[in-house]
Design an enzyme around this catalytic site. Structure first.
Site, PDB file in Angstrom:
ATOM      1  N   ALA A 252     -13.008   1.495   2.710  1.00 49.59           N
ATOM      2  CA  ALA A 252     -12.146   2.140   1.720  1.00 49.59           C
ATOM      3  C   ALA A 252     -11.417   1.132   0.845  1.00 49.59           C
ATOM      4  CB  ALA A 252     -11.134   3.052   2.419  1.00 49.59           C
TER       5      ALA A 252
ATOM      6  N   ILE B 118       0.836  -1.198   0.000  1.00 48.14           N
ATOM      7  CA  ILE B 118       0.000   0.000   0.000  1.00 48.14           C
ATOM      8  C   ILE B 118       0.869   1.244   0.000  1.00 48.14           C
ATOM      9  CG2 ILE B 118      -1.714   1.299   1.324  1.00 48.14           C
ATOM     10  CD1 ILE B 118      -2.700  -1.445   2.388  1.00 48.14           C
TER      11      ILE B 118
ATOM     12  N   ALA C 152      -5.114   1.424   8.498  1.00 49.85           N
ATOM     13  CA  ALA C 152      -4.504   0.232   9.102  1.00 49.85           C
ATOM     14  C   ALA C 152      -5.547  -0.474   9.970  1.00 49.85           C
ATOM     15  CB  ALA C 152      -3.274   0.643   9.917  1.00 49.85           C
ATOM     16  N   ARG C 153      -5.454  -0.307  11.263  1.00 49.87           N
ATOM     17  CA  ARG C 153      -6.414  -0.840  12.214  1.00 49.87           C
ATOM     18  C   ARG C 153      -6.638   0.213  13.303  1.00 49.87           C
ATOM     19  NH1 ARG C 153      -7.561  -3.774   8.781  1.00 49.87           N
ATOM     20  NH2 ARG C 153      -7.689  -6.082   8.749  1.00 49.87           N
TER      21      ARG C 153
ATOM     22  N   HIS D 114     -14.949   1.317   7.390  1.00 54.69           N
ATOM     23  CA  HIS D 114     -14.041   0.220   7.060  1.00 54.69           C
ATOM     24  C   HIS D 114     -14.358  -0.333   5.664  1.00 54.69           C
ATOM     25  CE1 HIS D 114     -11.267  -2.901   9.144  1.00 54.69           C
ATOM     26  NE2 HIS D 114     -10.942  -2.770   7.871  1.00 54.69           N
TER      27      HIS D 114
ATOM     28  N   GLU E 152     -15.582  -1.254  16.283  1.00 57.71           N
ATOM     29  CA  GLU E 152     -16.350  -1.218  15.034  1.00 57.71           C
ATOM     30  C   GLU E 152     -17.591  -2.084  15.147  1.00 57.71           C
ATOM     31  OE1 GLU E 152     -13.846  -2.167  11.685  1.00 57.71           O
ATOM     32  OE2 GLU E 152     -12.385  -0.612  12.191  1.00 57.71           O
TER      33      GLU E 152
END
Length: 352
Positions: A313, A179, A262-263, A311, A292
């Site tokens: 993208a 990425i 990321a997270r 979440h 989430e």
């Protein structure tokens, strides 16, 4: 019926077109078990979980358990992209799982598979392009002050102003990989300077990823302080959990942009909210959250300097085709006995 070790079972939804590609490639060397009526209805294209309220009836559950019992190769963990420890227990013969996500390390650890012989391959690299597009959506929104343009348009107000620009700005990629390399390629087209952090930095890695400079995680605060925008791409591990804490945020330039693809647990969310309220952090684009779905009472929803993405993208119409490409390569390696040539094999010690 082929031998049990040759059974491939799909634990999450996949289009028939992609299943047919796999069936054709496997030929007579593997049995492909695709039971779409056992999968929940999709909510959107490339949905790997489906509707949460879906439940098997008794007959469906029996078929599901029978398929898991015979399977050695799984497309996704039982329970879809979110997985479930109780599901994998029902597949005692499983030897390889192809996941539909890149960041599955923590899930593998929770399932107790970190020390097992089960091979896990990920979707690493599949999401680089859509995630990069989200990064630059956020950067351009911030730079060109999209909110102001929309407010002025609604008010029928023609008021000239000086906007920002990306050219000449520095973007930092934290946890540069596939990425990060794509972010760097696009950033260069905007004439940006790209720096980053890696677990094992070197000039060769910087050149391979297209970064102007790369540093180790021990220089994180220095990298953050040099950047106008920070993109979090790092995997979630014990070492990266809440690495963007109050001290890291304080090290960032006043008014800088933070983009988290990321997270959620990579960031100390409370510290980030405080930095956003004080405007030390100028803007945040968040595709992930600590919890989430993001709780309805989270202050992030109503902050005018925050962009929330659910979440999603990384999700694009091409996703399953790309994951199938990885699986087809790996299936050929598996059936040919060339396990060392498989791609995207999860390092279960490092969890990425």
């Amino acid at each position: 019926m082929t031998a049990a070790q040759d059974v491939v079972f799909f634990c999450s939804p996949l289009e028939t077109e992609q299943v047919d590609r796999i069936r054709m490639a496997a030929g007579s060397r593997a049995e492909i078990v695709h039971l779409p009526d056992l999968h929940p209805p999709l909510r959107y294209v490339a949905d790997h979980n489906g509707r949460a309220d879906f439940r098997h009836d008794g007959a469906q559950e029996a078929r599901w358990r029978a398929a898991l019992l015979s399977a050695a190769l799984l497309w996704d963990f039982p329970g879809g992209a979110t997985g479930g420890a109780e599901g994998i227990v029902q597949a005692p013969r499983v030897r390889w799982v192809q996941t539909t996500s890149a960041g599955v390390g923590q899930m593998v650890a929770r399932m107790g598979l970190a020390d097992s012989a089960v091979v896990v391959t990920t979707a690493r690299g599949v999401h680089a392009e859509p995630l990069t597009e989200f990064v630059f959506l956020a950067l351009l929104m911030r730079s060109k002050d999209l909110g102001r343009l929309q407010r002025d348009q609604r008010a029928h107000r023609w008021e000239r102003h000086c906007g920002g620009e990306l050219a000449g700005r520095t973007i930092a990629v934290i946890g540069a990989g596939a990425i990060g390399a794509q972010v760097a390629r696009v950033a260069r087209s905007f004439v940006m300077r790209v720096i980053g952090t890696l677990a094992n930095p070197s000039s060769a890695r910087a050149a391979a990823l297209g970064l102007d400079a790369v540093h180790g995680q021990d220089r994180l605060h220095e990298v953050l302080g040099a950047a106008d925008a920070v993109v979090l791409c790092t995997p979630h591990t014990a070492a990266t959990e809440r690495m963007i804490d109050a001290a890291a945020l304080a090290a960032m330039k006043p008014g800088a942009t933070l983009i988290n693809i990321a997270r959620g647990l990579v960031v100390d969310e409370a510290a980030m909210i405080d930095a956003l309220r004080r405007r030390h952090l100028g803007f945040a684009a968040l595709d992930v959250a600590t919890v989430e779905p993001l709780p309805a009472d989270s202050p992030l929803w109503d902050m005018d300097n925050v962009l929330i993405s659910p979440h999603s993208a990384s999700t694009a119409p091409s996703e399953n085709r790309k994951i199938t490409d990885i699986f087809l390569h790996n299936l050929g390696c598996w059936l040919d006995g060339r396990r060392d040539a498989m791609r995207n094999v999860l390092d279960k010690r490092r969890l990425y």
